[in-house]
Structure formats: structure tokens, C-alpha cells
Scaffold this motif. Structure first.
Motif, PDB file in Angstrom:
ATOM      1  N   ARG A 154      -4.672  12.000   3.821  1.00  9.35           N
ATOM      2  CA  ARG A 154      -4.018  13.073   2.964  1.00  9.35           C
ATOM      3  C   ARG A 154      -4.733  13.685   1.873  1.00  9.35           C
ATOM      4  O   ARG A 154      -5.292  12.770   0.974  1.00  9.35           O
ATOM      5  CB  ARG A 154      -2.613  12.557   2.526  1.00  9.35           C
ATOM      6  CG  ARG A 154      -1.683  12.145   3.508  1.00  9.35           C
ATOM      7  CD  ARG A 154      -0.612  10.982   2.987  1.00  9.35           C
ATOM      8  NE  ARG A 154      -1.171   9.889   2.273  1.00  9.35           N
ATOM      9  CZ  ARG A 154      -0.651   9.008   1.750  1.00  9.35           C
ATOM     10  NH1 ARG A 154       0.569   9.191   1.332  1.00  9.35           N
ATOM     11  NH2 ARG A 154      -1.337   8.014   1.182  1.00  9.35           N
ATOM     12  N   LEU A 167      -9.330   1.800  -0.032  1.00 10.72           N
ATOM     13  CA  LEU A 167      -9.127   2.420   1.233  1.00 10.72           C
ATOM     14  C   LEU A 167     -10.436   2.872   1.833  1.00 10.72           C
ATOM     15  O   LEU A 167     -10.522   2.927   3.014  1.00 10.72           O
ATOM     16  CB  LEU A 167      -8.342   3.670   0.642  1.00 10.72           C
ATOM     17  CG  LEU A 167      -7.874   4.534   2.047  1.00 10.72           C
ATOM     18  CD1 LEU A 167      -7.102   3.868   3.019  1.00 10.72           C
ATOM     19  CD2 LEU A 167      -7.319   5.737   1.473  1.00 10.72           C
ATOM     20  N   LEU A 193      -3.399   9.492  -6.621  1.00 12.02           N
ATOM     21  CA  LEU A 193      -4.207   8.493  -6.011  1.00 12.02           C
ATOM     22  C   LEU A 193      -3.753   7.258  -6.272  1.00 12.02           C
ATOM     23  O   LEU A 193      -3.510   6.375  -5.457  1.00 12.02           O
ATOM     24  CB  LEU A 193      -5.581   8.489  -6.180  1.00 12.02           C
ATOM     25  CG  LEU A 193      -6.525   9.639  -5.838  1.00 12.02           C
ATOM     26  CD1 LEU A 193      -7.686   9.696  -6.565  1.00 12.02           C
ATOM     27  CD2 LEU A 193      -6.547   9.462  -4.261  1.00 12.02           C
ATOM     28  N   ARG A 194      -3.108   6.873  -7.753  1.00 14.38           N
ATOM     29  CA  ARG A 194      -2.812   5.665  -7.988  1.00 14.38           C
ATOM     30  C   ARG A 194      -1.402   5.459  -7.203  1.00 14.38           C
ATOM     31  O   ARG A 194      -1.093   4.312  -6.768  1.00 14.38           O
ATOM     32  CB  ARG A 194      -2.490   5.661  -9.503  1.00 14.38           C
ATOM     33  CG  ARG A 194      -3.524   5.313 -10.260  1.00 14.38           C
ATOM     34  CD  ARG A 194      -3.026   4.913 -11.791  1.00 14.38           C
ATOM     35  NE  ARG A 194      -4.421   4.935 -12.646  1.00 14.38           N
ATOM     36  CZ  ARG A 194      -4.403   6.279 -13.317  1.00 14.38           C
ATOM     37  NH1 ARG A 194      -3.797   7.318 -13.244  1.00 14.38           N
ATOM     38  NH2 ARG A 194      -5.763   6.472 -13.979  1.00 14.38           N
ATOM     39  N   GLN A 252      -0.442   6.491  -4.432  1.00 10.83           N
ATOM     40  CA  GLN A 252      -0.847   6.336  -2.979  1.00 10.83           C
ATOM     41  C   GLN A 252      -0.121   7.614  -2.289  1.00 10.83           C
ATOM     42  O   GLN A 252       0.251   7.331  -0.881  1.00 10.83           O
ATOM     43  CB  GLN A 252      -0.588   5.024  -2.495  1.00 10.83           C
ATOM     44  CG  GLN A 252      -1.503   3.890  -2.966  1.00 10.83           C
ATOM     45  CD  GLN A 252      -1.303   2.565  -2.570  1.00 10.83           C
ATOM     46  OE1 GLN A 252      -0.348   2.455  -1.554  1.00 10.83           O
ATOM     47  NE2 GLN A 252      -2.160   1.635  -2.809  1.00 10.83           N
ATOM     48  N   THR A 253       0.089   8.781  -2.755  1.00  6.62           N
ATOM     49  CA  THR A 253       0.595   9.667  -2.132  1.00  6.62           C
ATOM     50  C   THR A 253      -0.523  10.782  -1.711  1.00  6.62           C
ATOM     51  O   THR A 253       0.074  11.762  -1.049  1.00  6.62           O
ATOM     52  CB  THR A 253       1.577  10.451  -3.235  1.00  6.62           C
ATOM     53  OG1 THR A 253       1.175  10.994  -4.299  1.00  6.62           O
ATOM     54  CG2 THR A 253       2.891   9.728  -3.522  1.00  6.62           C
ATOM     55  N   MET A 311     -12.036   8.737  -2.983  1.00  3.41           N
ATOM     56  CA  MET A 311     -11.184   8.199  -2.656  1.00  3.41           C
ATOM     57  C   MET A 311     -11.050   6.597  -3.183  1.00  3.41           C
ATOM     58  O   MET A 311     -12.020   6.353  -3.739  1.00  3.41           O
ATOM     59  CB  MET A 311     -10.873   8.031  -1.195  1.00  3.41           C
ATOM     60  CG  MET A 311     -12.255   7.475  -0.318  1.00  3.41           C
ATOM     61  SD  MET A 311     -12.244   7.798   1.338  1.00  3.41           S
ATOM     62  CE  MET A 311     -10.671   7.051   2.072  1.00  3.41           C
ATOM     63  N   PRO A 312      -9.887   6.002  -3.256  1.00  2.00           N
ATOM     64  CA  PRO A 312      -9.708   4.806  -3.669  1.00  2.00           C
ATOM     65  C   PRO A 312     -10.600   3.718  -2.817  1.00  2.00           C
ATOM     66  O   PRO A 312     -10.874   3.952  -1.656  1.00  2.00           O
ATOM     67  CB  PRO A 312      -8.423   4.197  -3.244  1.00  2.00           C
ATOM     68  CG  PRO A 312      -7.636   5.509  -3.237  1.00  2.00           C
ATOM     69  CD  PRO A 312      -8.424   6.772  -2.826  1.00  2.00           C
ATOM     70  N   ASP A 350      -4.885  10.484  -0.344  1.00  2.00           N
ATOM     71  CA  ASP A 350      -5.790   9.492  -0.270  1.00  2.00           C
ATOM     72  C   ASP A 350      -7.301   9.854  -0.529  1.00  2.00           C
ATOM     73  O   ASP A 350      -8.101   9.253  -0.857  1.00  2.00           O
ATOM     74  CB  ASP A 350      -5.857   9.287   1.176  1.00  2.00           C
ATOM     75  CG  ASP A 350      -4.682   8.776   2.062  1.00  2.00           C
ATOM     76  OD1 ASP A 350      -3.970   7.926   1.483  1.00  2.00           O
ATOM     77  OD2 ASP A 350      -4.260   9.505   2.891  1.00  2.00           O
TER      78      ASP A 350
END
Length: 176
Positions: free
Chosen positions: A42, A23, A81-82, A84-85, A19-20, A87
Motif C-alpha cells: 500500500r 517490513l 506507517l506506525r 500499518q495502514t 518503508m518500515p 506500507d
């Protein structure tokens, strides 16, 4: 069968969940088991991962994860991911995007995923036919850790901050 196997090269190219990093830090998530406390996340996984015996169904059960996951084309997961749709997604532990996108690989704290250690497979008679080649190849044993492999993949697939994509043969030549 006339084949030999080297010692591991030093990296394990197994499945991973990532995940990022921003986050993960904000939610204090470092391990897969930490995901259970965040049902709002998500999750989207590659179609292959969604359908594998050692993929999502088993992972969800092993870690008692409350989230539902949806399928996504692996290559599109990074864009998602970029944007943000999503996670969380599945990765290979040496993917180029891990370092390029500052993704946090979550620790598999219940050892769900099997190891896929990189090794060299070669003909036993290579030592007699081309000893210098075999010696050169075996220098790679325990020489490439996961972080280095991520960076090498990034150079070949995406380029680096100071360079365009490099040909895989050029990346490999410079690495060892």
C-alpha cells in the motif's frame, strides 16, 4: 552577482522512498526496483509528490511499478506507517523520522531522483568583512553525512531517547 557557493556539506536532501525496516527486511526489499515484485504493498505519497513531474507518475513509469498510490498529507504519513495502514511513502532523505521510526530508505537503483546537495551560499565579500565567520562556516564542507543530518533533525524535531526536543540553534551549535 557577488555570491559564492561552498562545496557540498556532505548530505543530499533529495526525495526518497521509505518503508518500515521490519517490513523491508521481511520482504527482502532494499531497492526501488524490488517494489515491482510486491503489488500488494500500500503506497501513499504526499500531495506534492503525487503531482510533481519528478514524483509518483514518473517514478511509477521508470520502475514499472504495478501499485496504485493515494495521496496523503506528508505529516500524516508517519502516523499511517506506525498504524500499518500504509506500507511505503515518500520522504526527504534527511527526515527526522527515518532514524526515530527505523525506516528503510530504498536505494534509487535507476537514479530517478535528482541530487539536492546542501551547500552554503554567501556574499563574496564575507571573507574580507568577517574572515573568522567565513572560516567557521566553511568548516561544514563535507562534514555532515545523511545519517548525521537525520539525527540532528531528530534532536530538533522529536527529541532523542535521552532528551526532549532541543532548540534548532542548540542542535546546530553542538553539531559543529
Amino acid at each position: 552577482r557577488g555570491l559564492a557557493l561552498s562545496a557540498p556539506l556532505g548530505f543530499n536532501n533529495t526525495y526518497a522512498i521509505g518503508m518500515p525496516g521490519v517490513l523491508a527486511t521481511a520482504l527482502d526489499i532494499t531497492r526501488l526496483s524490488d517494489l515491482a515484485a510486491h503489488p500488494e504493498l500500500r503506497l501513499a505519497f504526499s500531495t506534492e509528490f503525487m503531482n510533481r513531474g519528478d514524483g509518483w507518475p514518473g517514478l511509477q513509469k521508470r520502475y514499472n511499478l504495478p501499485q496504485e498510490a493515494r495521496g496523503i498529507e506528508h505529516a500524516l504519513a508517519y502516523a499511517a506507517l506506525r498504524a500499518q495502514t500504509i506500507d511505503v511513502t515518500d520522504l526527504y532523505s534527511t527526515d527526522a523520522q527515518i532514524t526515530a521510526m527505523d525506516l528503510q530508505l530504498l536505494e534509487d537503483d535507476l537514479s530517478y531522483f535528482p541530487r539536492y546537495d546542501a551547500v552554503l551560499l554567501y556574499r563574496v565579500d564575507l571573507g574580507a568583512k568577517a574572515p573568522a565567520v567565513l572560516t567557521s562556516m566553511l568548516r561544514m564542507e563535507d562534514a555532515i553525512d545523511a545519517r548525521t543530518m537525520q539525527q540532528l533533525n531528530q534532536a530538533a524535531e522529536l527529541g532523542t531517547d535521552d532528551a526532549q526536543r532541543l532548540a534548532p540553534k542548540d542542535v546546530a551549535s553542538a553539531a559543529i
